[in-house]
Design a protein around this motif. Structure first.
Motif, PDB file in Angstrom:
ATOM      1  N   SER A  78       0.820  -1.216   0.000  1.00  0.00           N
ATOM      2  CA  SER A  78       0.000   0.000   0.000  1.00  0.00           C
ATOM      3  C   SER A  78       0.855   1.269   0.000  1.00  0.00           C
ATOM      4  N   ASP A  79       2.007   1.259   0.691  1.00  0.00           N
ATOM      5  CA  ASP A  79       2.870   2.446   0.704  1.00  0.00           C
ATOM      6  C   ASP A  79       3.417   2.735  -0.686  1.00  0.00           C
ATOM      7  N   ALA A  80       3.832   1.695  -1.390  1.00  0.00           N
ATOM      8  CA  ALA A  80       4.350   1.878  -2.742  1.00  0.00           C
ATOM      9  C   ALA A  80       3.276   2.431  -3.667  1.00  0.00           C
ATOM     10  N   VAL A  81       2.057   1.925  -3.526  1.00  0.00           N
ATOM     11  CA  VAL A  81       0.954   2.389  -4.368  1.00  0.00           C
ATOM     12  C   VAL A  81       0.630   3.847  -4.060  1.00  0.00           C
ATOM     13  N   ARG A  82       0.649   4.222  -2.779  1.00  0.00           N
ATOM     14  CA  ARG A  82       0.333   5.591  -2.396  1.00  0.00           C
ATOM     15  C   ARG A  82       1.374   6.574  -2.940  1.00  0.00           C
ATOM     16  N   ILE A  83       2.659   6.236  -2.814  1.00  0.00           N
ATOM     17  CA  ILE A  83       3.719   7.126  -3.293  1.00  0.00           C
ATOM     18  C   ILE A  83       3.688   7.237  -4.817  1.00  0.00           C
ATOM     19  N   SER A  84       3.473   6.112  -5.473  1.00  0.00           N
ATOM     20  CA  SER A  84       3.394   6.133  -6.929  1.00  0.00           C
ATOM     21  C   SER A  84       2.227   6.993  -7.401  1.00  0.00           C
ATOM     22  N   GLY A  85       1.084   6.863  -6.749  1.00  0.00           N
ATOM     23  CA  GLY A  85      -0.076   7.674  -7.119  1.00  0.00           C
ATOM     24  C   GLY A  85       0.162   9.154  -6.885  1.00  0.00           C
ATOM     25  N   ALA A  86       0.834   9.489  -5.779  1.00  0.00           N
ATOM     26  CA  ALA A  86       1.108  10.897  -5.482  1.00  0.00           C
ATOM     27  C   ALA A  86       2.035  11.510  -6.530  1.00  0.00           C
ATOM     28  N   LEU A  87       3.045  10.755  -6.958  1.00  0.00           N
ATOM     29  CA  LEU A  87       3.985  11.274  -7.957  1.00  0.00           C
ATOM     30  C   LEU A  87       3.329  11.403  -9.331  1.00  0.00           C
ATOM     31  N   ALA A 131      -3.807  12.870 -13.651  1.00  0.00           N
ATOM     32  CA  ALA A 131      -4.147  13.257 -12.286  1.00  0.00           C
ATOM     33  C   ALA A 131      -5.205  12.326 -11.709  1.00  0.00           C
ATOM     34  N   CYS A 132      -6.197  11.982 -12.517  1.00  0.00           N
ATOM     35  CA  CYS A 132      -7.240  11.055 -12.068  1.00  0.00           C
ATOM     36  C   CYS A 132      -6.648   9.696 -11.742  1.00  0.00           C
ATOM     37  N   CYS A 133      -5.733   9.218 -12.584  1.00  0.00           N
ATOM     38  CA  CYS A 133      -5.082   7.928 -12.338  1.00  0.00           C
ATOM     39  C   CYS A 133      -4.312   7.955 -11.024  1.00  0.00           C
ATOM     40  N   GLY A 134      -3.594   9.045 -10.777  1.00  0.00           N
ATOM     41  CA  GLY A 134      -2.844   9.156  -9.527  1.00  0.00           C
ATOM     42  C   GLY A 134      -3.746   9.169  -8.303  1.00  0.00           C
ATOM     43  N   LEU A 135      -4.861   9.871  -8.396  1.00  0.00           N
ATOM     44  CA  LEU A 135      -5.785   9.928  -7.263  1.00  0.00           C
ATOM     45  C   LEU A 135      -6.469   8.588  -7.020  1.00  0.00           C
ATOM     46  N   VAL A 136      -6.777   7.874  -8.100  1.00  0.00           N
ATOM     47  CA  VAL A 136      -7.357   6.537  -7.931  1.00  0.00           C
ATOM     48  C   VAL A 136      -6.328   5.606  -7.304  1.00  0.00           C
ATOM     49  N   GLY A 137      -5.059   5.748  -7.728  1.00  0.00           N
ATOM     50  CA  GLY A 137      -4.005   4.942  -7.112  1.00  0.00           C
ATOM     51  C   GLY A 137      -3.877   5.220  -5.625  1.00  0.00           C
ATOM     52  N   TRP A 138      -3.947   6.490  -5.265  1.00  0.00           N
ATOM     53  CA  TRP A 138      -3.907   6.843  -3.841  1.00  0.00           C
ATOM     54  C   TRP A 138      -5.082   6.213  -3.104  1.00  0.00           C
ATOM     55  N   THR A 139      -6.257   6.219  -3.733  1.00  0.00           N
ATOM     56  CA  THR A 139      -7.444   5.610  -3.114  1.00  0.00           C
ATOM     57  C   THR A 139      -7.235   4.113  -2.894  1.00  0.00           C
ATOM     58  N   LEU A 140      -6.547   3.472  -3.827  1.00  0.00           N
ATOM     59  CA  LEU A 140      -6.306   2.033  -3.712  1.00  0.00           C
ATOM     60  C   LEU A 140      -5.322   1.688  -2.592  1.00  0.00           C
ATOM     61  N   SER A 141      -4.683   2.676  -2.021  1.00  0.00           N
ATOM     62  CA  SER A 141      -3.762   2.404  -0.914  1.00  0.00           C
ATOM     63  C   SER A 141      -4.440   2.491   0.447  1.00  0.00           C
ATOM     64  N   ARG A 142      -5.709   2.858   0.482  1.00  0.00           N
ATOM     65  CA  ARG A 142      -6.420   3.042   1.750  1.00  0.00           C
ATOM     66  C   ARG A 142      -6.911   1.685   2.282  1.00  0.00           C
ATOM     67  N   THR A 143      -6.726   1.486   3.563  1.00  0.00           N
ATOM     68  CA  THR A 143      -7.072   0.210   4.197  1.00  0.00           C
ATOM     69  C   THR A 143      -8.555  -0.104   4.065  1.00  0.00           C
ATOM     70  N   GLU A 144      -9.397   0.914   4.212  1.00  0.00           N
ATOM     71  CA  GLU A 144     -10.839   0.687   4.151  1.00  0.00           C
ATOM     72  C   GLU A 144     -11.264   0.159   2.783  1.00  0.00           C
ATOM     73  N   VAL A 145     -10.637   0.665   1.740  1.00  0.00           N
ATOM     74  CA  VAL A 145     -10.972   0.238   0.379  1.00  0.00           C
ATOM     75  C   VAL A 145     -10.523  -1.194   0.141  1.00  0.00           C
TER      76      VAL A 145
END
Length: 254
Positions: A78-87, A131-145
């Motif tokens: 999840s950390d890798a996905v979050r950082i990748s989405g942010a970048l 930008a949408c792809c990055g935000l969706v990637g960030w969403t995929l790093s959330r524990t609840e999802v």
């Protein structure tokens, strides 16, 4: 009215005042597009590389794989996905500025055809999809999802659609919008402009990914070659026309 005042009003000699607008127009040229393309490419590649390194070398899962494998990847990295989405989200900003800067420069260079507007529209759409792809990637790093496998699968499809064909096809529009006037008006080296047209065509063909899974091979081919082309075009696109260009055009017309 005195003779001095009358002479000052009728004096045809130019004053120093008109030089200020010209200086302001030169200052309003915007940031160098080549540098913007390098920053955009660097941020995008950093997202891919860091995402893979932080995931212990495991590549981002294909959306055509099994649901269990996909969910397991996002839960474990999840950390890798979050950082990748942010970048990826961050990379969309210099891309949008690049499109606006290049479009404005084409207009200043005298391009009145739709190419400059196509470049702006394509660049803004490409930035928006990224930008949408990055935000969706960030969403995929959330524990609840990640507790909802069907939602994870749906979001990954969305990330693929926006960051894949959505981004690449519109990136091709940006390339075409620069390459066409670059070729017709002689603003870019002919070989570079023709190459841009070919790459834009490949990018548009990646639309087939939405119909044929095997066409996904066109995505990295078009994406990375277009990135290199945008860097080259950004550095080679002139700030102003040379004085000989209008003469050449006039001679051809006669």
């Amino acid at each position: 009215m005195s003779a001095a005042e009358a002479e000052s009003r009728t004096d045809p000699r130019p004053t120093e005042a008109p030089r200020a607008p010209r200086t302001r127009r030169e200052a309003q040229g915007g940031p160098p597009p080549g540098v913007l393309a390098v920053v955009f490419t660097g941020l995008f590649l950093a997202g891919l590389v860091l995402g893979t390194v932080l995931a212990d070398g495991t590549p981002f899962p294909s959306p055509f794989g099994g649901t269990g494998e996909i969910v397991a990847y996002f839960r474990a990295h999840s950390d890798a996905v979050r950082i990748s989405g942010a970048l990826q989200f961050a990379a969309s900003v210099p891309l949008a500025v690049y499109a606006a800067t290049v479009s404005a420069r084409l207009h200043r260079l005298g391009v009145r055809a739709p190419g400059a507007t196509i470049a702006l529209a394509g660049g803004l759409l490409a930035a928006g999809f990224l930008a949408c792809c990055g935000l969706v990637g960030w969403t995929l790093s959330r524990t609840e999802v990640l507790e909802l496998p069907p939602l994870v699968r749906a979001l990954q499809y969305l990330a693929f659609a926006t960051g894949g064909p959505g981004h690449v096809v519109t990136l091709g529009l940006l390339v075409a919008g620069i390459a066409v006037p670059g070729l017709l008006a002689g603003l870019l080296p002919r070989a570079l402009a023709v190459t841009g047209l070919v790459l834009a065509a490949v990018a548009e063909l990646s639309t087939l990914t939405l119909l044929l899974d095997g066409a996904a091979l066109l995505l990295p081919l078009a994406r990375f070659t277009c990135l290199g082309w945008l860097i080259a075009a950004g550095f080679l696109l002139p700030r102003r026309r040379t004085r000989t260009e209008p003469l050449r055009r006039t001679s051809k017309e006669h």
